[in-house]
Write an enzyme that holds these catalytic residues in place. Sequence first.
Site, PDB file in Angstrom:
ATOM      1  N   HIS A  67      10.368  -8.251 -41.649  1.00  0.00           N
ATOM      2  CA  HIS A  67      10.893  -7.927 -40.331  1.00  0.00           C
ATOM      3  C   HIS A  67      10.043  -6.834 -39.687  1.00  0.00           C
ATOM      4  O   HIS A  67       9.952  -5.716 -40.200  1.00  0.00           O
ATOM      5  CB  HIS A  67      12.343  -7.468 -40.479  1.00  0.00           C
ATOM      6  N   HIS A  70       9.318  -3.849 -29.182  1.00  0.00           N
ATOM      7  CA  HIS A  70      10.722  -4.131 -29.451  1.00  0.00           C
ATOM      8  C   HIS A  70      11.657  -3.890 -28.271  1.00  0.00           C
ATOM      9  O   HIS A  70      12.534  -4.699 -27.978  1.00  0.00           O
ATOM     10  CB  HIS A  70      11.199  -3.289 -30.645  1.00  0.00           C
ATOM     11  N   GLU A 123       7.828 -11.246 -38.821  1.00  0.00           N
ATOM     12  CA  GLU A 123       8.603 -11.301 -37.584  1.00  0.00           C
ATOM     13  C   GLU A 123       8.111 -10.214 -36.651  1.00  0.00           C
ATOM     14  O   GLU A 123       7.810  -9.092 -37.085  1.00  0.00           O
ATOM     15  CB  GLU A 123      10.092 -11.095 -37.899  1.00  0.00           C
ATOM     16  N   ASP A 174       8.465  -8.797 -32.211  1.00  0.00           N
ATOM     17  CA  ASP A 174       9.173  -8.886 -30.939  1.00  0.00           C
ATOM     18  C   ASP A 174       8.181  -8.995 -29.790  1.00  0.00           C
ATOM     19  O   ASP A 174       7.122  -8.371 -29.831  1.00  0.00           O
ATOM     20  CB  ASP A 174      10.044  -7.643 -30.737  1.00  0.00           C
TER      21      ASP A 174
END
Length: 331
Positions: free
Chosen positions: A44, A108, A93, A95
């Site tokens: 993440h 993010h 992952e 953003d």
Amino acid sequence: MKRLTQQLKRKRIWIALALLAFIYFNNCSWLSDPPQGSPFLLAHRGMSQTFPMEGIMNDTCTAERIYEPEHPYLENTIASMDAAFKEGAAVVEFDVQPTLDGRFVVFHDWTLDCRTNGSGVTREHTVSEMQALDIGYGYTADGGKTHPFRGKGIGMMPTLDEVLSTFPDHEFLIHMKSDDPAEGLLLAQYLRKLPSSRLQQLTVYGGDNPVASAKASIPELRAMSKSTMIRFVLTYAAIGWTGYVPDSLRHSQVHIPEKIAPWLWGWPNRFMTRMTDADVRVIMVGGDGTEFSSGFDTPEDVRQRIPAAYTGGIWTNRIDRIAPLFPKEAP
């Protein structure tokens, strides 16, 4: 007449017992061979600074509550992704945020005030304005007394182009942070330019509206949102006991909270075999689905909370801690 009624009643009982026996044996995991393979790790935000999860809300500035840093990496940067892949992540992952000039930066927050030395809404700035910021400006582990990354994050905010070109053969999970359908269309416009082989390495998730618009624009895109998750669980709960996985669930991705997983038909052996056959990528996440980005972040989490036969993805915020538990694939 009474005799006939009794015969019908007995017949119904036998049918019900046969159906229950079928459901049991068709979904009994311990009677099924474990699926082949090992779990894969999803990092993440790459290697990132972590923080206490208690009391986290959508508008919480997590940069202001990080733990004392154990490594030099900031989330959503090229360096953090490179470190995560080197540790053993199969998927990273990150953003994305659209910019004023119609591109995407990897960042993010909806606004700039928390992490950077800028201010205002992220999407109201151009790429050049965003990349001039210090993305490490706001991080603190002691309530603002010190800022260990201040001055070290200038120019470190990458564009989506830069990430995909830097890691041309790696897999990513791309997170759209808004619920704006136009964002999904903009991302689809970008992704349509990629070769099909590259598109297969990417999964998109986020709000219902942007995910739906991206999926409508690129039907072969692997995508996931809250609504697709709910549809998956309800559909599988209704007919999964038969062993049949309908086309509507195939070639998708599903994030299964650990507290819900044991209630799925055939969990874990038969469930994982069915999902593999249907090209459904399963990612196991922590908690019951209500927690923010909860994952498996210590060796104890993996040993105690993940079934030994599980072969899907494992969501982690600390790839550096759990990757050593799994053998690295040969280059």
